[in-house]
Design a protein around this motif. Structure first.
Motif, PDB file in Angstrom:
ATOM      1  N   GLN A  39      -7.013   9.974  -4.625  1.00 38.13           N
ATOM      2  CA  GLN A  39      -5.407   9.822  -4.496  1.00 38.13           C
ATOM      3  C   GLN A  39      -5.205   9.137  -3.542  1.00 38.13           C
ATOM      4  O   GLN A  39      -5.932   9.456  -2.249  1.00 38.13           O
ATOM      5  CB  GLN A  39      -4.783  11.229  -4.266  1.00 38.13           C
ATOM      6  CG  GLN A  39      -4.863  11.953  -5.650  1.00 38.13           C
ATOM      7  CD  GLN A  39      -4.119  13.491  -5.496  1.00 38.13           C
ATOM      8  OE1 GLN A  39      -3.629  13.674  -4.456  1.00 38.13           O
ATOM      9  NE2 GLN A  39      -4.085  14.326  -6.525  1.00 38.13           N
ATOM     10  N   THR A  40      -4.160   8.036  -3.275  1.00 36.22           N
ATOM     11  CA  THR A  40      -4.012   7.529  -1.899  1.00 36.22           C
ATOM     12  C   THR A  40      -2.360   7.444  -2.016  1.00 36.22           C
ATOM     13  O   THR A  40      -1.668   7.450  -2.611  1.00 36.22           O
ATOM     14  CB  THR A  40      -4.345   5.875  -2.450  1.00 36.22           C
ATOM     15  OG1 THR A  40      -5.962   5.842  -2.615  1.00 36.22           O
ATOM     16  CG2 THR A  40      -4.156   5.080  -1.300  1.00 36.22           C
ATOM     17  N   VAL A  41      -2.111   7.386  -0.541  1.00 36.97           N
ATOM     18  CA  VAL A  41      -0.870   7.324  -0.126  1.00 36.97           C
ATOM     19  C   VAL A  41      -0.537   5.979   0.606  1.00 36.97           C
ATOM     20  O   VAL A  41      -1.531   5.686   1.905  1.00 36.97           O
ATOM     21  CB  VAL A  41      -0.245   8.518   0.752  1.00 36.97           C
ATOM     22  CG1 VAL A  41       1.147   8.282   1.029  1.00 36.97           C
ATOM     23  CG2 VAL A  41      -0.408   9.742  -0.025  1.00 36.97           C
ATOM     24  N   VAL A  42       0.370   5.019   0.631  1.00 38.77           N
ATOM     25  CA  VAL A  42       0.595   3.777   1.236  1.00 38.77           C
ATOM     26  C   VAL A  42       1.903   3.700   1.553  1.00 38.77           C
ATOM     27  O   VAL A  42       2.902   4.023   0.754  1.00 38.77           O
ATOM     28  CB  VAL A  42      -0.023   2.635   0.366  1.00 38.77           C
ATOM     29  CG1 VAL A  42       0.668   2.459  -0.868  1.00 38.77           C
ATOM     30  CG2 VAL A  42      -0.098   1.437   1.317  1.00 38.77           C
ATOM     31  N   GLY A  43       2.444   3.075   2.678  1.00 40.01           N
ATOM     32  CA  GLY A  43       3.623   2.993   3.098  1.00 40.01           C
ATOM     33  C   GLY A  43       4.129   1.676   2.248  1.00 40.01           C
ATOM     34  O   GLY A  43       3.582   0.912   1.633  1.00 40.01           O
ATOM     35  N   ASP A  44       5.456   1.312   2.713  1.00 33.96           N
ATOM     36  CA  ASP A  44       6.066   0.154   1.973  1.00 33.96           C
ATOM     37  C   ASP A  44       5.847  -1.032   2.791  1.00 33.96           C
ATOM     38  O   ASP A  44       6.713  -1.626   3.532  1.00 33.96           O
ATOM     39  CB  ASP A  44       7.962   0.510   2.230  1.00 33.96           C
ATOM     40  CG  ASP A  44       8.058   1.925   1.275  1.00 33.96           C
ATOM     41  OD1 ASP A  44       7.839   2.045   0.244  1.00 33.96           O
ATOM     42  OD2 ASP A  44       8.779   2.791   2.091  1.00 33.96           O
ATOM     43  N   ASN A  45       4.658  -1.084   2.594  1.00 29.18           N
ATOM     44  CA  ASN A  45       4.121  -2.693   3.167  1.00 29.18           C
ATOM     45  C   ASN A  45       3.248  -3.405   2.099  1.00 29.18           C
ATOM     46  O   ASN A  45       2.263  -2.945   1.531  1.00 29.18           O
ATOM     47  CB  ASN A  45       3.344  -2.155   4.323  1.00 29.18           C
ATOM     48  CG  ASN A  45       2.826  -3.428   5.132  1.00 29.18           C
ATOM     49  OD1 ASN A  45       1.601  -4.069   4.601  1.00 29.18           O
ATOM     50  ND2 ASN A  45       3.237  -3.941   6.275  1.00 29.18           N
ATOM     51  N   ALA A  46       3.775  -4.722   1.675  1.00 26.00           N
ATOM     52  CA  ALA A  46       3.331  -5.506   0.611  1.00 26.00           C
ATOM     53  C   ALA A  46       1.722  -5.712   0.949  1.00 26.00           C
ATOM     54  O   ALA A  46       0.916  -5.589  -0.059  1.00 26.00           O
ATOM     55  CB  ALA A  46       3.885  -6.796   0.514  1.00 26.00           C
ATOM     56  N   GLY A  47       1.239  -5.837   2.341  1.00 22.08           N
ATOM     57  CA  GLY A  47      -0.282  -6.049   2.477  1.00 22.08           C
ATOM     58  C   GLY A  47      -0.920  -4.920   2.139  1.00 22.08           C
ATOM     59  O   GLY A  47      -2.198  -4.921   1.560  1.00 22.08           O
ATOM     60  N   ARG A  48      -0.510  -3.875   2.883  1.00 23.96           N
ATOM     61  CA  ARG A  48      -1.249  -2.695   2.478  1.00 23.96           C
ATOM     62  C   ARG A  48      -1.260  -2.108   1.064  1.00 23.96           C
ATOM     63  O   ARG A  48      -2.093  -1.454   0.509  1.00 23.96           O
ATOM     64  CB  ARG A  48      -0.905  -1.380   3.559  1.00 23.96           C
ATOM     65  CG  ARG A  48      -1.235  -1.974   4.897  1.00 23.96           C
ATOM     66  CD  ARG A  48      -1.053  -0.766   5.931  1.00 23.96           C
ATOM     67  NE  ARG A  48       0.330  -0.350   6.114  1.00 23.96           N
ATOM     68  CZ  ARG A  48       1.119  -1.116   7.230  1.00 23.96           C
ATOM     69  NH1 ARG A  48       0.511  -2.107   8.120  1.00 23.96           N
ATOM     70  NH2 ARG A  48       2.346  -1.020   7.340  1.00 23.96           N
ATOM     71  N   LEU A  49      -0.447  -2.107   0.395  1.00 25.85           N
ATOM     72  CA  LEU A  49       0.050  -1.789  -0.857  1.00 25.85           C
ATOM     73  C   LEU A  49      -1.125  -2.555  -1.951  1.00 25.85           C
ATOM     74  O   LEU A  49      -1.436  -2.262  -2.809  1.00 25.85           O
ATOM     75  CB  LEU A  49       1.569  -2.188  -1.489  1.00 25.85           C
ATOM     76  CG  LEU A  49       1.772  -1.673  -2.882  1.00 25.85           C
ATOM     77  CD1 LEU A  49       1.036  -0.295  -3.197  1.00 25.85           C
ATOM     78  CD2 LEU A  49       3.044  -1.712  -3.109  1.00 25.85           C
ATOM     79  N   ARG A  50      -1.072  -3.997  -1.487  1.00 28.03           N
ATOM     80  CA  ARG A  50      -2.101  -4.687  -2.417  1.00 28.03           C
ATOM     81  C   ARG A  50      -3.187  -4.281  -1.961  1.00 28.03           C
ATOM     82  O   ARG A  50      -4.313  -4.278  -3.139  1.00 28.03           O
ATOM     83  CB  ARG A  50      -1.787  -6.281  -1.859  1.00 28.03           C
ATOM     84  CG  ARG A  50      -2.876  -7.291  -2.716  1.00 28.03           C
ATOM     85  CD  ARG A  50      -2.472  -8.799  -2.188  1.00 28.03           C
ATOM     86  NE  ARG A  50      -3.415  -9.719  -2.939  1.00 28.03           N
ATOM     87  CZ  ARG A  50      -2.889 -10.416  -3.932  1.00 28.03           C
ATOM     88  NH1 ARG A  50      -1.424 -10.278  -4.383  1.00 28.03           N
ATOM     89  NH2 ARG A  50      -3.710 -11.289  -4.747  1.00 28.03           N
ATOM     90  N   GLU A  51      -3.828  -4.005  -1.047  1.00 34.57           N
ATOM     91  CA  GLU A  51      -5.078  -3.622  -0.762  1.00 34.57           C
ATOM     92  C   GLU A  51      -5.368  -2.356  -1.164  1.00 34.57           C
ATOM     93  O   GLU A  51      -6.775  -2.166  -1.832  1.00 34.57           O
ATOM     94  CB  GLU A  51      -5.327  -3.357   0.947  1.00 34.57           C
ATOM     95  CG  GLU A  51      -6.709  -2.796   1.420  1.00 34.57           C
ATOM     96  CD  GLU A  51      -6.717  -2.703   2.923  1.00 34.57           C
ATOM     97  OE1 GLU A  51      -7.655  -2.373   3.280  1.00 34.57           O
ATOM     98  OE2 GLU A  51      -5.713  -3.061   3.632  1.00 34.57           O
TER      99      GLU A  51
END
Length: 419
Positions: A39-51
């Motif tokens: 399970q992963t949680v990621v913020g509203d950031n395009a670069g980190r979401l793509r990663e």
């Protein structure tokens, strides 16, 4: 099929909201026979979401994402996944018509950003949103399946349970669903329970066995994958019997439920009642028992005799027993026994249960924090007093002694009923 859940939203990382979606989806996927490994949680950031998508694709067959499907500029989930897959975003006309009709019915102006909720990834299957406006997305690309769901639980749950689950079933083929049974234990710690079952746990293949600690209770989950209910039941029954043969004295339920519910059920089924006299627990035992629906037929009442004066006035405990030179004191085996006997007699109950001791933060009557006594008096039988040394802070000690007392009460009721 292996799955990874990616929850999108800076508010999750900031702790402003709790990620209940991951819990709900993990349970739903497990019921379908799909294993969730990450399970992963990621913020509203395009670069980190793509990663996060790149990493998930390396270790999962199904990447399930929640959040980021709304109308604002920080709702990036569809945009990022479409860019990663090299696909266009296209308008899902039925969803657009729904959005336009809603604004028209309200007489409200629809800004251009609201149209973003009707966008979907080219070649994907739309997942209808009964409770909101954002259309969901399901697609397969290069051997990986992706599902995009809204973040608000009131929208996510019906979308996953309905069209989302239907799409997953169409992708799964003959994967066997997961069947589970929870066994509940008391009067034994997690480490001791695990030690008794260690060979079953270490050698597990199918079914699998895992322990989960709760305060004063331990749960053991048995899980198996099977195509039919009958096949699953046979596997679960065999493992249950193997566990019972080792620690059956501590097994109080074969479904997930608190110990106090099992006590109330046993009292009701045997036609018996209990009453309580509490000192250090301050009414916690009575609170837990009366939290169970139907407890009025099994719980006669309780006395919170927190001071010596109250023990004397309401339970008739002699002051010479409680205080003064040579007195056993309120925190003693003999006082615990008297409290249980008096409350049973005064309420005409089948069982009386009492608790007294030192919850802290400081010692009392020269006795250490954590020393507790609890007694069970039985109509027509002897009174049994138990001594324990509880660790933890004040709240933990109170809850632990209450659970310990409930376990001994459960044993006494079973013995009295001849079970």
């Amino acid at each position: 099929m292996k799955a990874e859940i990616i929850a999108v939203g800076t508010e999750l990382l900031l702790g402003q909201i709790v990620n209940t979606n991951a819990q709900y989806l993990s349970r739903g996927l497990a019921n379908l026979g799909i294993d969730v490994y990450f399970q992963t949680v990621v913020g509203d950031n395009a670069g980190r979401l793509r990663e996060a998508i790149v990493n998930a694709r390396k270790r999962a067959d199904l990447v399930l994402m929640t959040g980021g499907l709304g109308p604002t500029q920080d709702d990036l989930t569809k945009d990022v996944l479409a860019d990663y897959l090299g696909r266009r975003l296209v308008v899902h006309e039925p969803s657009m018509a729904k959005i336009e009709a809603l604004f028209a019915s309200r007489g409200a102006h629809m800004v251009e950003s609201n149209r973003r909720q009707a966008l979907m990834i080219e070649g994907a299957e739309p997942l209808g949103n009964e409770a909101g406006l954002a259309v969901g997305v399901a697609l397969e690309a290069d051997g990986t399946r992706y599902m995009l769901l809204p973040g608000p639980p009131r929208e996510m749950k019906p979308m996953f349970d309905g069209p989302g689950t239907e799409w997953l079933r169409s992708q799964m083929g003959a994967i066997a669903p997961l069947h589970s049974r929870v066994l509940m234990f008391a009067g034994i710690g997690e480490s001791n329970l695990e030690a008794a079952l260690i060979d079953l746990i270490d050698g597990q293949t199918d079914p699998t066995v895992a322990t989960y600690a709760k305060e004063g209770e331990v749960a053991v989950r048995i899980s198996t994958k099977a195509q039919t209910d009958a096949e699953a039941l046979g596997k679960l029954d065999r493992m249950t019997e193997a566990i019972k043969s080792r620690v059956g004295d501590h097994l109080y339920a074969t479904e997930e439920r608190p110990l106090e519910a099992a006590v109330i059920e046993l009292l009701r089924s045997s036609g018996r009642r209990v009453s309580s006299a509490e000192s250090l627990s301050g009414g916690l035992l009575a609170e837990l028992l009366t939290s169970v629906p139907g407890s009025s037929g099994a719980f006669a009442g309780g006395v919170v005799s927190y001071t010596n004066a109250t023990k004397h006035a309401l339970l008739g405990i002699p002051l010479a027993q409680l205080e003064g030179p040579g007195a056993p004191g309120a925190i003693s085996e003999s006082t615990a026994a008297m409290m249980a006997e008096r409350v049973r007699e005064r309420t005409d109950s089948d069982f009386g249960i009492s608790l007294t001791g030192v919850a802290g933060p400081e010692e009392a009557e020269g006795k250490p924090v954590g020393l507790v006594y609890f007694a069970i008096a039985r109509r027509g039988g002897e009174t049994v007093v138990h001594t324990a040394h509880m660790s933890g802070n004040r709240d933990m000690i109170r809850l632990r002694v209450v659970k310990a007392a409930l376990y001994r009460l459960w044993q006494a009721i079973k013995a009295d009923a001849g079970d």
